[in-house]
Design a protein around this motif. Structure first.
Motif, PDB file in Angstrom:
ATOM      1  N   TYR A   1     -72.142  39.100  28.658  1.00 15.11           N
ATOM      2  CA  TYR A   1     -73.147  38.863  29.903  1.00 15.11           C
ATOM      3  C   TYR A   1     -72.666  38.617  31.173  1.00 15.11           C
ATOM      4  O   TYR A   1     -72.074  37.455  31.097  1.00 15.11           O
ATOM      5  CB  TYR A   1     -74.035  37.769  29.347  1.00 15.11           C
ATOM      6  N   ILE A   2     -72.749  39.291  32.238  1.00 14.16           N
ATOM      7  CA  ILE A   2     -71.812  38.959  33.380  1.00 14.16           C
ATOM      8  C   ILE A   2     -73.015  39.019  34.525  1.00 14.16           C
ATOM      9  O   ILE A   2     -74.037  39.496  34.550  1.00 14.16           O
ATOM     10  CB  ILE A   2     -70.973  40.281  33.668  1.00 14.16           C
ATOM     11  N   ASP A   3     -72.384  38.718  35.638  1.00 18.64           N
ATOM     12  CA  ASP A   3     -73.204  38.467  37.137  1.00 18.64           C
ATOM     13  C   ASP A   3     -72.852  40.087  37.899  1.00 18.64           C
ATOM     14  O   ASP A   3     -71.730  39.953  38.415  1.00 18.64           O
ATOM     15  CB  ASP A   3     -72.588  37.470  37.754  1.00 18.64           C
TER      16      ASP A   3
ATOM     17  N   LEU B   1     -76.010  34.217  39.041  1.00 25.90           N
ATOM     18  CA  LEU B   1     -76.538  34.368  37.558  1.00 25.90           C
ATOM     19  C   LEU B   1     -76.107  35.634  37.164  1.00 25.90           C
ATOM     20  O   LEU B   1     -75.980  36.742  37.630  1.00 25.90           O
ATOM     21  CB  LEU B   1     -78.279  34.360  38.106  1.00 25.90           C
ATOM     22  N   CYS B   2     -75.826  35.415  35.794  1.00 25.43           N
ATOM     23  CA  CYS B   2     -75.623  36.375  34.574  1.00 25.43           C
ATOM     24  C   CYS B   2     -76.919  37.327  34.647  1.00 25.43           C
ATOM     25  O   CYS B   2     -78.115  36.838  34.352  1.00 25.43           O
ATOM     26  CB  CYS B   2     -75.183  36.162  33.511  1.00 25.43           C
ATOM     27  N   ASP B   3     -76.734  38.768  34.810  1.00 19.16           N
ATOM     28  CA  ASP B   3     -77.912  39.587  34.843  1.00 19.16           C
ATOM     29  C   ASP B   3     -77.669  40.968  33.832  1.00 19.16           C
ATOM     30  O   ASP B   3     -78.612  41.624  33.945  1.00 19.16           O
ATOM     31  CB  ASP B   3     -78.541  39.768  36.177  1.00 19.16           C
TER      32      ASP B   3
ATOM     33  N   ASP C   1     -67.216  49.636  30.146  1.00 13.37           N
ATOM     34  CA  ASP C   1     -68.253  49.606  31.214  1.00 13.37           C
ATOM     35  C   ASP C   1     -67.865  48.894  32.467  1.00 13.37           C
ATOM     36  O   ASP C   1     -66.912  48.140  32.473  1.00 13.37           O
ATOM     37  CB  ASP C   1     -69.468  48.838  30.705  1.00 13.37           C
ATOM     38  N   LEU C   2     -68.187  49.376  33.780  1.00 12.63           N
ATOM     39  CA  LEU C   2     -68.006  48.681  35.049  1.00 12.63           C
ATOM     40  C   LEU C   2     -68.530  47.315  34.881  1.00 12.63           C
ATOM     41  O   LEU C   2     -69.454  47.049  34.376  1.00 12.63           O
ATOM     42  CB  LEU C   2     -68.797  49.538  35.916  1.00 12.63           C
ATOM     43  N   GLY C   3     -67.601  46.454  35.252  1.00 10.69           N
ATOM     44  CA  GLY C   3     -67.998  44.925  35.204  1.00 10.69           C
ATOM     45  C   GLY C   3     -67.358  44.230  34.229  1.00 10.69           C
ATOM     46  O   GLY C   3     -67.629  42.745  33.883  1.00 10.69           O
ATOM     47  N   TYR C   4     -66.700  45.044  33.135  1.00  8.48           N
ATOM     48  CA  TYR C   4     -66.021  44.439  31.822  1.00  8.48           C
ATOM     49  C   TYR C   4     -65.224  43.350  32.426  1.00  8.48           C
ATOM     50  O   TYR C   4     -64.355  43.347  33.150  1.00  8.48           O
ATOM     51  CB  TYR C   4     -65.337  45.438  30.988  1.00  8.48           C
ATOM     52  N   PRO C   5     -65.290  41.903  31.856  1.00  8.33           N
ATOM     53  CA  PRO C   5     -64.475  40.875  32.424  1.00  8.33           C
ATOM     54  C   PRO C   5     -63.191  41.015  32.189  1.00  8.33           C
ATOM     55  O   PRO C   5     -62.618  41.386  31.216  1.00  8.33           O
ATOM     56  CB  PRO C   5     -65.134  39.613  31.356  1.00  8.33           C
ATOM     57  N   ASP C   6     -62.321  40.779  33.036  1.00  8.00           N
ATOM     58  CA  ASP C   6     -60.908  40.819  33.127  1.00  8.00           C
ATOM     59  C   ASP C   6     -60.260  39.588  33.634  1.00  8.00           C
ATOM     60  O   ASP C   6     -60.465  39.229  34.667  1.00  8.00           O
ATOM     61  CB  ASP C   6     -60.409  42.026  33.719  1.00  8.00           C
ATOM     62  N   PRO C   7     -59.754  38.690  33.035  1.00  4.67           N
ATOM     63  CA  PRO C   7     -59.282  38.841  31.445  1.00  4.67           C
ATOM     64  C   PRO C   7     -60.611  38.701  30.577  1.00  4.67           C
ATOM     65  O   PRO C   7     -61.680  37.811  31.086  1.00  4.67           O
ATOM     66  CB  PRO C   7     -58.245  37.802  31.230  1.00  4.67           C
ATOM     67  N   GLU C   8     -60.504  39.020  29.451  1.00  2.00           N
ATOM     68  CA  GLU C   8     -61.604  38.920  28.591  1.00  2.00           C
ATOM     69  C   GLU C   8     -61.793  37.514  28.034  1.00  2.00           C
ATOM     70  O   GLU C   8     -60.902  36.826  27.571  1.00  2.00           O
ATOM     71  CB  GLU C   8     -61.269  40.088  27.292  1.00  2.00           C
ATOM     72  N   PRO C   9     -63.140  37.071  27.741  1.00  2.00           N
ATOM     73  CA  PRO C   9     -63.085  35.687  27.410  1.00  2.00           C
ATOM     74  C   PRO C   9     -62.770  35.688  25.798  1.00  2.00           C
ATOM     75  O   PRO C   9     -62.534  36.598  25.165  1.00  2.00           O
ATOM     76  CB  PRO C   9     -64.597  35.419  27.401  1.00  2.00           C
TER      77      PRO C   9
ATOM     78  N   SER D   1     -67.056  36.896  22.652  1.00  2.00           N
ATOM     79  CA  SER D   1     -67.969  37.879  23.250  1.00  2.00           C
ATOM     80  C   SER D   1     -69.236  37.008  23.247  1.00  2.00           C
ATOM     81  O   SER D   1     -69.531  36.122  22.288  1.00  2.00           O
ATOM     82  CB  SER D   1     -68.106  39.160  22.677  1.00  2.00           C
ATOM     83  N   ASP D   2     -70.158  37.140  24.266  1.00  2.00           N
ATOM     84  CA  ASP D   2     -71.526  36.722  24.143  1.00  2.00           C
ATOM     85  C   ASP D   2     -72.446  37.420  23.030  1.00  2.00           C
ATOM     86  O   ASP D   2     -73.427  36.580  22.809  1.00  2.00           O
ATOM     87  CB  ASP D   2     -72.185  36.872  25.586  1.00  2.00           C
ATOM     88  N   MET D   3     -72.038  38.485  22.536  1.00  2.00           N
ATOM     89  CA  MET D   3     -72.884  38.809  21.531  1.00  2.00           C
ATOM     90  C   MET D   3     -72.181  40.279  20.765  1.00  2.00           C
ATOM     91  O   MET D   3     -71.562  40.786  21.484  1.00  2.00           O
ATOM     92  CB  MET D   3     -74.189  39.358  22.032  1.00  2.00           C
ATOM     93  N   LYS D   4     -72.355  40.373  19.626  1.00  2.00           N
ATOM     94  CA  LYS D   4     -71.936  41.350  18.957  1.00  2.00           C
ATOM     95  C   LYS D   4     -73.057  42.323  18.347  1.00  2.00           C
ATOM     96  O   LYS D   4     -73.860  41.612  17.569  1.00  2.00           O
ATOM     97  CB  LYS D   4     -71.078  40.914  17.760  1.00  2.00           C
TER      98      LYS D   4
END
Length: 189
Positions: free
Chosen positions: A112-114, A120-122, A129-137, A140-143
């Protein structure tokens, strides 16, 4: 003029033909009903197997990489119900029969990203996908999970049942309902 009582041979033959056609249709219908009922029972078993596997993955115990943890839930891994073939014992007229089902699952990890940088995450994103977090946490917030059950029905046709669900990184023992049971809807007034 003669008064005849009884039926002629032609009338008896036509009546017999009508009865034979009716009985044949009834027997055929009954056999199709039995096969359809058995195939419906196999589908019911597939639905139960898929629901059991999804529940199995949702009831992890820890977040870290130990057994039964959120971190190891992935394609065909995680939980206590294994990937692969499973023989289910069916009983028909006190005769035990088995039927084979294949269990598999695919997992997509979402974050879940801003997306508009307003603090605010939205938006949900997954790998690629565009906006994929780098570095990856770390987690994950959901599977998103797709459980697939495959089997062969009594007519020899391959059947597939797909059940989709999600798993979030909150163990059931740490959920709001478990922690605040006295104030939940299941408490006694």
């Amino acid at each position: 003029m003669f008064n005849q009582k009884g039926f002629s041979l032609v009338e008896v033959l036509v009546a017999s033909l009508v009865i034979v056609i009716g009985v044949t249709g009834y027997v055929t219908l009954q056999s199709q009903y039995v096969v359809a009922n058995s195939n419906l029972s196999l589908r019911s078993i597939a639905v139960r197997l898929a629901a059991d596997k999804l529940s199995d993955l949702q009831f992890f115990e820890q977040l870290d990489g130990s057994s039964f943890s959120y971190a190891i839930i992935g394609d065909n891994t995680g939980g206590s119900i294994p990937f692969g073939d499973r023989d289910i014992i069916l009983s028909a007229n006190n005769v035990a029969q088995t039927h084979s089902f294949t269990i598999s699952w695919q997992v997509s990890e979402y974050f879940y990203i801003d997306s508009d940088f307003d603090g605010l995450c939205d938006m949900w994103v997954k790998s690629g996908d565009l906006g994929y977090p780098d570095p990856e946490p770390q987690y994950s917030d959901m599977k998103s999970i797709n459980v697939t059950i495959e089997w062969t029905d009594l007519g020899g046709s391959q059947k597939i049942f797909l059940l989709s669900g999600v798993v979030i990184p909150i163990a059931m023992g740490n959920s709001f309902q478990a922690l605040y049971r006295a104030s939940s809807s299941t408490s006694v007034p």
